[in-house]
Design a protein around this motif. Sequence first.
Motif, PDB file in Angstrom:
ATOM      1  N   TYR A 139     110.631 -14.144  37.775  1.00 14.58           N
ATOM      2  CA  TYR A 139     110.331 -13.913  36.288  1.00 14.58           C
ATOM      3  C   TYR A 139     111.642 -13.005  35.825  1.00 14.58           C
ATOM      4  N   LEU A 140     112.378 -12.705  36.593  1.00 14.91           N
ATOM      5  CA  LEU A 140     113.698 -12.239  36.169  1.00 14.91           C
ATOM      6  C   LEU A 140     115.068 -13.135  35.889  1.00 14.91           C
ATOM      7  N   LEU A 169     116.228 -17.521  34.906  1.00 16.76           N
ATOM      8  CA  LEU A 169     115.924 -18.880  34.400  1.00 16.76           C
ATOM      9  C   LEU A 169     115.725 -19.829  35.579  1.00 16.76           C
ATOM     10  N   PHE A 221     116.756 -16.363  26.574  1.00 14.93           N
ATOM     11  CA  PHE A 221     116.055 -15.846  27.924  1.00 14.93           C
ATOM     12  C   PHE A 221     115.881 -14.321  27.671  1.00 14.93           C
ATOM     13  N   SER A 222     114.613 -13.890  28.331  1.00 19.48           N
ATOM     14  CA  SER A 222     114.563 -12.395  28.619  1.00 19.48           C
ATOM     15  C   SER A 222     113.523 -12.142  29.245  1.00 19.48           C
ATOM     16  N   TYR A 223     113.442 -10.884  29.950  1.00 20.11           N
ATOM     17  CA  TYR A 223     112.335 -10.797  31.122  1.00 20.11           C
ATOM     18  C   TYR A 223     111.945  -9.186  30.795  1.00 20.11           C
TER      19      TYR A 223
END
Lengths: 433, 448
Positions: free
Chosen positions: A328-329, A331, A60-62
């Motif tokens: 969006y930051l 999970l 995961f990343s944002y």
Amino acid sequence: MSGIDIYNILDRAKNLGYSAEIYYIKLKEKDIEEDVQISRKSSYEEGYGLRIVKDCKLGFSYSNTLSYDLLDNAIEVYKSVEEKDCNYQIPSPEGGVNFLKEIHLLEFNEITEKIEEFYSQIKAYKNELSSSDVNITYYNVSGFEVQIGVANTEGIDINELKSGISLSLMANSKIKEGIVTPDIYEYDYTTNPSEINLDTFVNKIKENVNRLKKRYTDSIDRGIDIIFTQKALNELFMPLFSRAVSVENVFRNKSPFSKNKRISNEKLTVIDNPRYKYSLSSRSFDAEGLPTQETKILEKGEFTNFLSNTYWANKAKVKNTHSAIRTYLTLPTISTTTVELKMKDMEDPFYDKVLVVDEVQGVNTANFDTGDFSVNVSLGWLYHRKEEFGIYNMVLSGNIIDILNGITVMGNDVKRYGNIAAGMIRVKGLKIV
Amino acid sequence: MHYEELLRKAEDRGADFADLREFKVKTLRISVTEETSQVTTNGIDHGYSFRIVYKNNMGYSSSTKLDEYLLDSAFSNIKEEGKIKIVLLPKKHDEVIIEPKVLTSKSISEKVKELEKIRNDLKSFSSVKSISIRYYEDYIEKLYYSTEDRVIHIKYPVSGVSITVTSVDKDGNLVSASISKSTYKDYVLETFDPNEITKEAIERLENQIRGVLPKAGVFTVVLAPEVVGVFTHEALGHLAEADLAITGILLGLKGKKIASEEVNVVDSPIVDSTEGIGYTPYDDEGVEGKEVKIIDKGVVNDVLTDRFYSAYLGKNPTGNGRAEDFRSKVLVRMRNTYMLPGSHKLEELFEGIKEGYFMKSVYGGQTGSDGSFQFGIQEGYYIRNGEISEPIKSTGISGYTIETLGQITMVSKNLEISSGFCGKSGQLIPVGSGGPYIRVEKMKVGGT
């Protein structure tokens, strides 16, 4: 890197063998608030959260900008966790999405105009109230329009626009030098600004000031029945309930609820309704792009469903209720939307002596794993023979199960306040100090 | 667009003052439970907040992009009759940077493994039914620019870990216990011994398992530093924030004696403690942090201000203007708020208490502008005949700040600072709080 769009990133992820999903928002906001200064703010924000799954592992990343760094960072996370968990899954479409029209009634410029209208009205009320010794210490009117979208490599590509307004007023009144009433707080948030009636707000504030000025000084029976207003339910019941009905917490024994636990109150039905009209938490699809639906949580004393997202539905081997929530930051996690309380018979809860609780303080000090709470009644009054007396410095203790078990009556004044839709409820079995 | 261009354009359009805050925060969140290990957040939160003062009006804007939108939106928010003044400051360029050694050298993978080790240690205790370990790190970079030619650059890390464990008591009821540690110095699992954190979490859980429901009522209580910290922060500190002080009760009490001379409370931009995560050498308005004596020898002395409230109250700014992120407006906030040590030995505080409580750790708290406060106790004990006795569970303490301060009869010589997060108007910021042990003669305790 310019010219990159979400599909380029999804394609690259797919070519590397990942199942991938991007959750994105584009948000415009405007707010006006005043305490001793008036401030006006406009804001714009966009952001992208990327999940990737391969071989039972998650990355995961944002970012606030779109570039291939988003994918590189997600891959770094993917490689950092060795433990495999095959419940990770980027979902495929599950049925068609029935889009809600009433979550985008106004464009952003119309929202802005509404904010200015409310602002002018509040200013007028502020002057009017000051002559009756009621001090509006703070107000905030804000509105937004947001585009929320989910696109993934498994066939989901969906987005919707949503707009809404929230309004809050805080007031107090001086009793004598150095002593003011507790803060009186009224608020509403909705996708339909015509639902907000400032007259009602102001009248409630005036009524509450009058109640608080008539202070009750005698002792009160510790086991007195409690009436929770919708506002108090939104502040106390909702955070505890929302946390307790998540499949994750039930599965992990971090909830006072379980599938096998019965509630002795068989007249109560509780529903999570993500499609409740004009509620700000309503949405056509959840944070994984899956269609929203009503979920019956409690009926005839039994917990019929708990709320889940894709991961926890897989893990706990239960039906996915499409209750994923996220920014969006982060999970996706699980949350209620608008919770409806329904009783078989509804009647007037105001009879005999009863303590009415309208605002509580210290809900963040509750134990969310056990459902135990011990909160300060910051706005409450004693109702006795149609007279009302303000109460001060009182602590209310119990457990969320005590509330569910103890509901004896629900009023027929059903309305939505924040994220709960119910009548006022009368509850036995809680303790005051 | 460059910041200088933005500020110049604001002045060209007639702004009397403009400032730009750039926030760039590298964030990492890891969640390890008895079931899963997940990196739940990983990225850089980057954006800008812009403000102008034009003919005594103020307009704000924020965006994830540095462009004309910031300028046009801020000007479009100039509407009212001018009433606003802020304190202006002289030119200054400065840089305050804390470079962590361990935090940035460890990979995500190494951090995950260390958290999984804590999880595995906790699993070895048979009483533990569920485990939630949350790790966070923010490597914060703030740049402040103003038309006064103030350019302030701050960079520092904050990292922390919180552990929650649950179990079932003898009656089959779910019980839980938590512990949190944070630091602004470097990597939290290097600064604190993970074994000690684990041990304390288990001790708290076992107290909850065998704890009794306390008798409710008004009692003499001894509060430990963590509880004193929450009390000074929640019950007093918030009342001293200028925006709340004006409409609340504290400003009207300025100069009045409300407690014994032994009671002294300060809010400090930097405190010599690893947990002093309210670290604010310059605030988010580019103002140098100054220590504020809120209560001085029992007398209400001073309040916390930002640039606006300093002008409003006619005093120098204290450096208490803080914002959670680029999206958020600056509010008057605390930094490290604590009670100063007194003259008593710890054992003196318990003397003569026939039946009372020793409150050691809290879940958190809240306060009203009328001076009321409430907070939940997660670790507490009965005091019987001057001795610490059986543990208690599920309780809270509440009261009115001014009355409670007046009930403090003894203050110990110790000083301990704890880290925490403070919520106000939807914004969550890191703070430090603490103090010595104190004895309060009368305090309301919730329970059965």
